[in-house]
Motif scaffolding. Structure first.
Motif, PDB file in Angstrom:
ATOM      1  N   GLU A   5      24.068  87.378  13.315  1.00 35.42           N
ATOM      2  CA  GLU A   5      24.542  85.996  13.393  1.00 35.42           C
ATOM      3  C   GLU A   5      26.063  85.942  13.425  1.00 35.42           C
ATOM      4  O   GLU A   5      26.644  85.127  14.129  1.00 35.42           O
ATOM      5  CB  GLU A   5      24.005  85.182  12.217  1.00 35.42           C
ATOM      6  N   LEU A   6      26.706  86.814  12.652  1.00 33.78           N
ATOM      7  CA  LEU A   6      28.170  86.871  12.656  1.00 33.78           C
ATOM      8  C   LEU A   6      28.702  87.275  14.027  1.00 33.78           C
ATOM      9  O   LEU A   6      29.658  86.689  14.536  1.00 33.78           O
ATOM     10  CB  LEU A   6      28.685  87.842  11.590  1.00 33.78           C
ATOM     11  N   VAL A   7      28.072  88.276  14.630  1.00 36.78           N
ATOM     12  CA  VAL A   7      28.491  88.727  15.956  1.00 36.78           C
ATOM     13  C   VAL A   7      28.305  87.609  16.960  1.00 36.78           C
ATOM     14  O   VAL A   7      29.183  87.341  17.785  1.00 36.78           O
ATOM     15  CB  VAL A   7      27.709  90.000  16.377  1.00 36.78           C
ATOM     16  N   ARG A   8      27.168  86.936  16.893  1.00 30.86           N
ATOM     17  CA  ARG A   8      26.897  85.825  17.810  1.00 30.86           C
ATOM     18  C   ARG A   8      27.928  84.712  17.619  1.00 30.86           C
ATOM     19  O   ARG A   8      28.405  84.120  18.577  1.00 30.86           O
ATOM     20  CB  ARG A   8      25.468  85.296  17.593  1.00 30.86           C
ATOM     21  N   GLY A   9      28.283  84.433  16.362  1.00 28.32           N
ATOM     22  CA  GLY A   9      29.307  83.423  16.075  1.00 28.32           C
ATOM     23  C   GLY A   9      30.650  83.812  16.652  1.00 28.32           C
ATOM     24  O   GLY A   9      31.355  82.983  17.228  1.00 28.32           O
ATOM     25  N   ASP A  10      31.019  85.085  16.505  1.00 31.46           N
ATOM     26  CA  ASP A  10      32.272  85.580  17.075  1.00 31.46           C
ATOM     27  C   ASP A  10      32.270  85.466  18.589  1.00 31.46           C
ATOM     28  O   ASP A  10      33.284  85.128  19.194  1.00 31.46           O
ATOM     29  CB  ASP A  10      32.521  87.035  16.667  1.00 31.46           C
ATOM     30  N   GLU A  11      31.112  85.757  19.197  1.00 28.22           N
ATOM     31  CA  GLU A  11      31.005  85.643  20.656  1.00 28.22           C
ATOM     32  C   GLU A  11      31.196  84.195  21.095  1.00 28.22           C
ATOM     33  O   GLU A  11      31.848  83.934  22.106  1.00 28.22           O
ATOM     34  CB  GLU A  11      29.638  86.155  21.126  1.00 28.22           C
ATOM     35  N   ARG A  12      30.638  83.251  20.334  1.00 28.71           N
ATOM     36  CA  ARG A  12      30.774  81.828  20.674  1.00 28.71           C
ATOM     37  C   ARG A  12      32.230  81.372  20.528  1.00 28.71           C
ATOM     38  O   ARG A  12      32.714  80.601  21.341  1.00 28.71           O
ATOM     39  CB  ARG A  12      29.862  80.963  19.799  1.00 28.71           C
ATOM     40  N   VAL A  13      32.915  81.867  19.506  1.00 29.18           N
ATOM     41  CA  VAL A  13      34.326  81.522  19.323  1.00 29.18           C
ATOM     42  C   VAL A  13      35.139  82.058  20.497  1.00 29.18           C
ATOM     43  O   VAL A  13      35.964  81.352  21.077  1.00 29.18           O
ATOM     44  CB  VAL A  13      34.870  82.065  17.978  1.00 29.18           C
ATOM     45  N   GLU A  14      34.893  83.310  20.855  1.00 30.45           N
ATOM     46  CA  GLU A  14      35.591  83.920  21.989  1.00 30.45           C
ATOM     47  C   GLU A  14      35.300  83.146  23.269  1.00 30.45           C
ATOM     48  O   GLU A  14      36.199  82.883  24.074  1.00 30.45           O
ATOM     49  CB  GLU A  14      35.173  85.383  22.138  1.00 30.45           C
ATOM     50  N   GLN A  15      34.068  82.769  23.453  1.00 27.42           N
ATOM     51  CA  GLN A  15      33.656  82.001  24.627  1.00 27.42           C
ATOM     52  C   GLN A  15      34.380  80.652  24.662  1.00 27.42           C
ATOM     53  O   GLN A  15      34.865  80.221  25.705  1.00 27.42           O
ATOM     54  CB  GLN A  15      32.145  81.779  24.565  1.00 27.42           C
ATOM     55  N   ALA A  16      34.469  80.003  23.510  1.00 24.27           N
ATOM     56  CA  ALA A  16      35.149  78.705  23.425  1.00 24.27           C
ATOM     57  C   ALA A  16      36.623  78.845  23.774  1.00 24.27           C
ATOM     58  O   ALA A  16      37.171  78.038  24.533  1.00 24.27           O
ATOM     59  CB  ALA A  16      34.980  78.116  22.024  1.00 24.27           C
ATOM     60  N   LEU A  17      37.258  79.873  23.252  1.00 17.40           N
ATOM     61  CA  LEU A  17      38.679  80.094  23.557  1.00 17.40           C
ATOM     62  C   LEU A  17      38.886  80.361  25.037  1.00 17.40           C
ATOM     63  O   LEU A  17      39.810  79.820  25.656  1.00 17.40           O
ATOM     64  CB  LEU A  17      39.228  81.252  22.717  1.00 17.40           C
ATOM     65  N   ARG A  18      38.039  81.191  25.607  1.00 14.38           N
ATOM     66  CA  ARG A  18      38.145  81.491  27.041  1.00 14.38           C
ATOM     67  C   ARG A  18      37.926  80.233  27.865  1.00 14.38           C
ATOM     68  O   ARG A  18      38.626  80.002  28.850  1.00 14.38           O
ATOM     69  CB  ARG A  18      37.149  82.591  27.424  1.00 14.38           C
ATOM     70  N   ALA A  19      36.965  79.396  27.459  1.00 14.38           N
ATOM     71  CA  ALA A  19      36.683  78.160  28.194  1.00 14.38           C
ATOM     72  C   ALA A  19      37.889  77.230  28.170  1.00 14.38           C
ATOM     73  O   ALA A  19      38.263  76.650  29.199  1.00 14.38           O
ATOM     74  CB  ALA A  19      35.463  77.459  27.607  1.00 14.38           C
ATOM     75  N   VAL A  20      38.532  77.101  27.015  1.00 12.08           N
ATOM     76  CA  VAL A  20      39.703  76.224  26.903  1.00 12.08           C
ATOM     77  C   VAL A  20      40.847  76.762  27.756  1.00 12.08           C
ATOM     78  O   VAL A  20      41.505  76.006  28.476  1.00 12.08           O
ATOM     79  CB  VAL A  20      40.134  76.067  25.428  1.00 12.08           C
ATOM     80  N   VAL A  21      41.076  78.059  27.687  1.00  6.43           N
ATOM     81  CA  VAL A  21      42.148  78.658  28.492  1.00  6.43           C
ATOM     82  C   VAL A  21      41.889  78.437  29.979  1.00  6.43           C
ATOM     83  O   VAL A  21      42.783  78.021  30.727  1.00  6.43           O
ATOM     84  CB  VAL A  21      42.308  80.164  28.168  1.00  6.43           C
ATOM     85  N   MET A  22      40.677  78.705  30.417  1.00  2.24           N
ATOM     86  CA  MET A  22      40.347  78.513  31.837  1.00  2.24           C
ATOM     87  C   MET A  22      40.473  77.049  32.231  1.00  2.24           C
ATOM     88  O   MET A  22      40.972  76.730  33.313  1.00  2.24           O
ATOM     89  CB  MET A  22      38.941  79.038  32.137  1.00  2.24           C
ATOM     90  N   ARG A  23      40.049  76.146  31.347  1.00  2.00           N
ATOM     91  CA  ARG A  23      40.148  74.717  31.660  1.00  2.00           C
ATOM     92  C   ARG A  23      41.611  74.321  31.810  1.00  2.00           C
ATOM     93  O   ARG A  23      41.971  73.584  32.722  1.00  2.00           O
ATOM     94  CB  ARG A  23      39.458  73.914  30.551  1.00  2.00           C
TER      95      ARG A  23
END
Length: 121
Positions: A5-23
């Motif tokens: 669950e921690l790894v999945r949470g970290d992946e979601r945080v990374e995904q969110a950061l990448r999404a904001v940067v790309m946006r």
């Protein structure tokens, strides 16, 4: 909470950061979704959550974050300057360094130009 669950949470945080940067770089949600391997709706949701979290940060936290990024740019440009082999490269890197330093001065409120400190407005 399990390590999975921690790894999945970290992946979601990374995904969110990448999404904001790309946006911020002008990518559409469809492009973001394609690059992240998620649906367009998920891309919109991930970015929305990330923007909400950014909105919760204080001005001081954001200032520190931006200053850290500027410091990294300055470190890398300084290293690249030492390795530059042409005057054209050095000139471009000097421009990057001066711009980053000017941005840092503004960020820290050190830009006194035009505030009656010997500068004409």
């Amino acid at each position: 909470m399990s390590s999975r669950e921690l790894v999945r949470g970290d992946e979601r945080v990374e995904q969110a950061l990448r999404a904001v940067v790309m946006r911020r770089e002008g990518y559409s949600y469809a492009d973001i979704a394609s690059r992240l391997g998620i649906s367009t709706i998920e891309a919109q949701e991930v970015a929305r959550v990330a923007y909400a979290q950014l909105g919760e940060q204080t001005a001081d936290e954001l200032r520190v974050e931006v200053e850290d990024r500027l410091d990294e740019v300055i470190r890398k440009a300084t290293r690249d300057l030492m390795l530059a082999t042409s005057q054209t490269e050095r000139t471009a890197l000097y421009r990057v360094l001066l711009t980053a330093e000017a941005q840092r001065a503004r960020l820290l409120g050190l830009n006194l130009k035009g505030e009656g400190h010997g500068q004409e407005t």
